[in-house]
Write a protein that holds these residues in place. Structure first.
Motif, mmCIF file in Angstrom:
data_model
loop_
_atom_site.group_PDB
_atom_site.id
_atom_site.type_symbol
_atom_site.label_atom_id
_atom_site.label_comp_id
_atom_site.label_asym_id
_atom_site.label_seq_id
_atom_site.Cartn_x
_atom_site.Cartn_y
_atom_site.Cartn_z
ATOM 1 N N SER A 9 33.321 34.206 43.582
ATOM 2 C CA SER A 9 34.122 35.152 42.801
ATOM 3 C C SER A 9 33.379 35.744 41.617
ATOM 4 O O SER A 9 33.757 36.817 41.130
ATOM 5 C CB SER A 9 35.403 34.477 42.324
ATOM 6 N N ILE A 10 32.324 35.102 41.144
ATOM 7 C CA ILE A 10 31.637 35.622 39.961
ATOM 8 C C ILE A 10 30.371 36.395 40.320
ATOM 9 O O ILE A 10 29.659 36.873 39.437
ATOM 10 C CB ILE A 10 31.275 34.502 38.959
ATOM 11 N N ASN A 11 30.087 36.493 41.615
ATOM 12 C CA ASN A 11 28.867 37.149 42.057
ATOM 13 C C ASN A 11 29.138 38.523 42.654
ATOM 14 O O ASN A 11 30.088 38.691 43.437
ATOM 15 C CB ASN A 11 28.154 36.303 43.119
ATOM 16 N N ALA A 12 28.285 39.488 42.313
ATOM 17 C CA ALA A 12 28.251 40.716 43.093
ATOM 18 C C ALA A 12 27.720 40.383 44.477
ATOM 19 O O ALA A 12 26.936 39.441 44.651
ATOM 20 C CB ALA A 12 27.353 41.747 42.420
ATOM 21 N N TYR A 62 23.113 42.008 57.186
ATOM 22 C CA TYR A 62 23.158 40.738 56.461
ATOM 23 C C TYR A 62 23.934 40.923 55.158
ATOM 24 O O TYR A 62 23.977 42.008 54.601
ATOM 25 C CB TYR A 62 21.756 40.280 56.080
ATOM 26 N N CYS A 63 24.467 39.822 54.650
ATOM 27 C CA CYS A 63 25.024 39.845 53.301
ATOM 28 C C CYS A 63 24.243 38.856 52.434
ATOM 29 O O CYS A 63 23.569 37.950 52.943
ATOM 30 C CB CYS A 63 26.511 39.496 53.296
ATOM 31 N N ASN A 64 24.324 39.056 51.143
ATOM 32 C CA ASN A 64 23.656 38.164 50.191
ATOM 33 C C ASN A 64 24.233 38.485 48.832
ATOM 34 O O ASN A 64 24.511 39.654 48.545
ATOM 35 C CB ASN A 64 22.149 38.400 50.196
ATOM 36 N N PRO A 65 24.403 37.495 47.979
ATOM 37 C CA PRO A 65 24.775 37.829 46.608
ATOM 38 C C PRO A 65 23.722 38.758 46.013
ATOM 39 O O PRO A 65 22.523 38.600 46.266
ATOM 40 C CB PRO A 65 24.796 36.474 45.894
ATOM 41 N N LYS A 66 24.185 39.716 45.233
ATOM 42 C CA LYS A 66 23.269 40.719 44.680
ATOM 43 C C LYS A 66 22.972 40.408 43.234
ATOM 44 O O LYS A 66 23.875 40.393 42.403
ATOM 45 C CB LYS A 66 23.880 42.113 44.820
ATOM 46 N N TYR A 85 17.892 42.250 40.310
ATOM 47 C CA TYR A 85 16.625 42.772 40.825
ATOM 48 C C TYR A 85 16.557 42.765 42.342
ATOM 49 O O TYR A 85 15.514 43.030 42.921
ATOM 50 C CB TYR A 85 15.457 41.955 40.246
ATOM 51 N N GLY A 86 17.704 42.427 42.985
ATOM 52 C CA GLY A 86 17.720 42.377 44.438
ATOM 53 C C GLY A 86 18.560 41.218 44.916
ATOM 54 O O GLY A 86 19.392 40.697 44.170
ATOM 55 N N PRO A 87 18.371 40.785 46.160
ATOM 56 C CA PRO A 87 19.143 39.661 46.663
ATOM 57 C C PRO A 87 18.945 38.432 45.781
ATOM 58 O O PRO A 87 17.831 38.134 45.351
ATOM 59 C CB PRO A 87 18.562 39.429 48.056
ATOM 60 N N LEU A 88 20.036 37.698 45.573
ATOM 61 C CA LEU A 88 19.966 36.563 44.663
ATOM 62 C C LEU A 88 19.236 35.375 45.293
ATOM 63 O O LEU A 88 18.556 34.618 44.598
ATOM 64 C CB LEU A 88 21.385 36.161 44.259
ATOM 65 N N TYR A 89 19.393 35.234 46.616
ATOM 66 C CA TYR A 89 18.810 34.090 47.292
ATOM 67 C C TYR A 89 17.752 34.525 48.300
ATOM 68 O O TYR A 89 17.868 35.578 48.926
ATOM 69 C CB TYR A 89 19.896 33.293 48.027
ATOM 70 N N ASN A 90 16.761 33.680 48.479
ATOM 71 C CA ASN A 90 15.783 33.905 49.542
ATOM 72 C C ASN A 90 16.336 33.520 50.904
ATOM 73 O O ASN A 90 15.804 33.920 51.926
ATOM 74 C CB ASN A 90 14.506 33.109 49.272
ATOM 75 N N TYR A 91 17.399 32.735 50.911
ATOM 76 C CA TYR A 91 18.027 32.321 52.168
ATOM 77 C C TYR A 91 18.820 33.483 52.753
ATOM 78 O O TYR A 91 19.532 34.188 52.028
ATOM 79 C CB TYR A 91 18.968 31.148 51.924
#
Length: 118
Positions: A30-33, A94-98, A101-107
């Motif tokens: 909920s707190i992540n873009a 794909y989805c990833n928290p944003k 500077y870009g995707p939050l995770y390398n996973y």
């Protein structure tokens, strides 16, 4: 441990629609873009849509007016409604928290394949 599970892809004719889902766990959704990214064969992964924790959205020019991103914080899930699909939308999504500077995770999850036929 972060888990990102994308679903909803498939084969569709040009002009058709698909709705992608990404179920998440392992972080405070909920707190992540959140961002939707796509990668076509031979091309770099690109950000196509994002949504902030407050519901503000942003889109790549190539999908603006055709794609809509939304989120359900109660289900820790982000969605991508794709209308008026074009062959150039063919990619693995794909989805990833944003992060800033870009995707939050390398996973990355396995993604969901979208194929649009002419």
């Amino acid at each position: 441990q972060v888990h990102l599970v994308e679903s909803g892809g498939g084969l569709v004719q040009a002009g058709g629609s698909l709705r992608l889902s990404c179920a998440t766990s392992g972080f405070i959704f909920s707190i992540n873009a959140m961002g939707w990214y796509r990668q076509a064969p031979g091309k770099q992964r690109e950000l196509v849509a994002s949504i902030t924790r407050y519901g503000n959205t942003d889109y790549a020019d190539s999908v603006k007016g055709r794609f809509t991103v939304s989120r359900d914080n109660a289900k820790n899930t982000v969605y991508l409604q794709m209308n008026s699909l074009r062959p150039e939308d063919t990619a693995n999504y794909y989805c990833n928290p944003k992060g800033p500077y870009g995707p939050l995770y390398n996973y990355w999850g396995q993604g969901t394949q979208v194929t649009v036929s002419a």
